[in-house]
Design a protein around this motif. Sequence first.
Motif, PDB file in Angstrom:
ATOM      1  N   SER A  38       0.824  -1.214   0.000  1.00  0.00           N
ATOM      2  CA  SER A  38       0.000   0.000   0.000  1.00  0.00           C
ATOM      3  C   SER A  38       0.861   1.268   0.000  1.00  0.00           C
ATOM      4  O   SER A  38       0.447   2.310  -0.516  1.00  0.00           O
ATOM      5  N   THR A  39       2.067   1.194   0.537  1.00  0.00           N
ATOM      6  CA  THR A  39       2.882   2.402   0.703  1.00  0.00           C
ATOM      7  C   THR A  39       3.154   3.162  -0.606  1.00  0.00           C
ATOM      8  O   THR A  39       2.974   4.377  -0.643  1.00  0.00           O
ATOM      9  N   TYR A  80       1.103  -9.255  -7.809  1.00  0.00           N
ATOM     10  CA  TYR A  80       1.868  -8.014  -7.918  1.00  0.00           C
ATOM     11  C   TYR A  80       1.955  -7.539  -9.363  1.00  0.00           C
ATOM     12  O   TYR A  80       2.096  -6.342  -9.613  1.00  0.00           O
ATOM     13  N   GLY A 132       9.325  -0.673  -0.024  1.00  0.00           N
ATOM     14  CA  GLY A 132       8.521  -0.459   1.169  1.00  0.00           C
ATOM     15  C   GLY A 132       9.199  -1.252   2.277  1.00  0.00           C
ATOM     16  O   GLY A 132      10.308  -1.754   2.105  1.00  0.00           O
ATOM     17  N   ILE A 133       8.545  -1.375   3.392  1.00  0.00           N
ATOM     18  CA  ILE A 133       9.129  -2.183   4.476  1.00  0.00           C
ATOM     19  C   ILE A 133       7.998  -2.882   5.222  1.00  0.00           C
ATOM     20  O   ILE A 133       6.951  -2.280   5.493  1.00  0.00           O
ATOM     21  N   GLY A 134       8.205  -4.155   5.512  1.00  0.00           N
ATOM     22  CA  GLY A 134       7.224  -4.890   6.308  1.00  0.00           C
ATOM     23  C   GLY A 134       7.385  -4.539   7.784  1.00  0.00           C
ATOM     24  O   GLY A 134       8.437  -4.027   8.201  1.00  0.00           O
ATOM     25  N   HIS A 138      11.041  -6.700   6.733  1.00  0.00           N
ATOM     26  CA  HIS A 138      11.347  -7.321   5.436  1.00  0.00           C
ATOM     27  C   HIS A 138      11.332  -6.291   4.314  1.00  0.00           C
ATOM     28  O   HIS A 138      10.588  -5.317   4.351  1.00  0.00           O
ATOM     29  N   ARG A 167      -5.581  -9.138   4.941  1.00  0.00           N
ATOM     30  CA  ARG A 167      -6.625  -8.129   4.724  1.00  0.00           C
ATOM     31  C   ARG A 167      -6.994  -7.987   3.251  1.00  0.00           C
ATOM     32  O   ARG A 167      -8.066  -7.494   2.923  1.00  0.00           O
ATOM     33  N   LYS A 202       4.734   1.674  11.421  1.00  0.00           N
ATOM     34  CA  LYS A 202       6.083   1.450  10.876  1.00  0.00           C
ATOM     35  C   LYS A 202       7.162   2.115  11.739  1.00  0.00           C
ATOM     36  O   LYS A 202       8.353   1.930  11.498  1.00  0.00           O
TER      37      LYS A 202
HETATM   38  C1  GLP Z   1       4.662  -6.828   1.164  1.00  0.00           C
HETATM   39  C2  GLP Z   1       5.616  -6.515   0.000  1.00  0.00           C
HETATM   40  C3  GLP Z   1       6.676  -5.539   0.409  1.00  0.00           C
HETATM   41  C4  GLP Z   1       6.046  -4.350   1.106  1.00  0.00           C
HETATM   42  C5  GLP Z   1       5.343  -4.814   2.349  1.00  0.00           C
HETATM   43  C6  GLP Z   1       4.735  -3.683   3.153  1.00  0.00           C
HETATM   44  O1  GLP Z   1       5.168  -7.769   2.003  1.00  0.00           O
HETATM   45  N1  GLP Z   1       6.247  -7.698  -0.522  1.00  0.00           N
HETATM   46  O2  GLP Z   1       7.400  -5.129  -0.753  1.00  0.00           O
HETATM   47  O3  GLP Z   1       7.026  -3.405   1.424  1.00  0.00           O
HETATM   48  O4  GLP Z   1       4.309  -5.691   1.937  1.00  0.00           O
HETATM   49  O5  GLP Z   1       3.469  -3.390   2.671  1.00  0.00           O
HETATM   50  P1  GLP Z   1       2.677  -2.066   2.967  1.00  0.00           P
HETATM   51  O6  GLP Z   1       3.314  -1.011   2.122  1.00  0.00           O
HETATM   52  O7  GLP Z   1       1.272  -2.363   2.526  1.00  0.00           O
HETATM   53  O8  GLP Z   1       2.810  -1.786   4.416  1.00  0.00           O
END
Ligand code: GLP
Length: 241
Positions: A38-39, A80, A132-134, A138, A167, A202
């Motif tokens: 989503s980011t 994706y 982005g970041i999990g 991750h 979700r 985050k």
């Molecule tokens: C998934 C994707 C990542 C992304 C992460 C965070 O796991 N593989 O690349 O950074 O979700 O998602 P969001 O941006 O929705 O918090």
Amino acid sequence: MKLIKSKNYQEMCAKVARIFAAQITLKPESVLGLATGSTPIGMYEELVRKYNEDRVDFGKVRTVNLDEYIGLSGDNDQSYRYFMNHNLFDHVDIDKAKTFVPNGLAADPEAECVNYENIVASMGGVDIQLLGIGNNGHIGFNEPCDEFPECTHVVDLTESTIQANARFFASMDDVPKQAISMGIGTIMKAKKIILMANGKGKAPIIYDTVFGPVTPQVPASILRFHPDVMIFVDEEAYSEI
Ligand code: GLP
């Protein structure tokens, strides 16, 4: 590593989109490393606006995406590939044949990993990689583990990532349990890296990424060893720093 704070999500997305627009304008045949989640959605919206209003020309751009779920086709609205078409590629003049996302339906996922790593290498280097970041640190789908994975590989998603992704799916059973992801080594070869994070959720992982130990238990922490990284955060994601 530079940390760039924005008042809110919109401002953060506009700043990152300007960097991508400048990259494409200065080097029309740029290789962009792209991310889902989503980011970056607001950033892609801004880029589409720049295509329409400022005539940023995507005609020669090539792209490689970080990852894809195993078992989902590009037509599945949770894949994706679908995300990228829907949020960016369908709205700009990009040649889709030059856009690459791992094939989640490959009969042999391990062979697809080798194939994908070769595709990325054959492009002569990613000019700018978006991340982005999990919540667990991750990047791509490189989950916390004992060693940083070097190349594109098959990942068993962690329970927390499966929960976080649930979700988007009708039921828990529908949430993919595996993915193909660029490795940390693949990501670190990019010339320039931009990580985006927004929202309070985050904040703890941004703190760990910037100030905690560099460890494969927090995969994003490795970015501190890259020579050209910018982390874009809104006020909430910055709130624990
Ligand atoms: C998934 C994707 C990542 C992304 C992460 C965070 O796991 N593989 O690349 O950074 O979700 O998602 P969001 O941006 O929705 O918090």
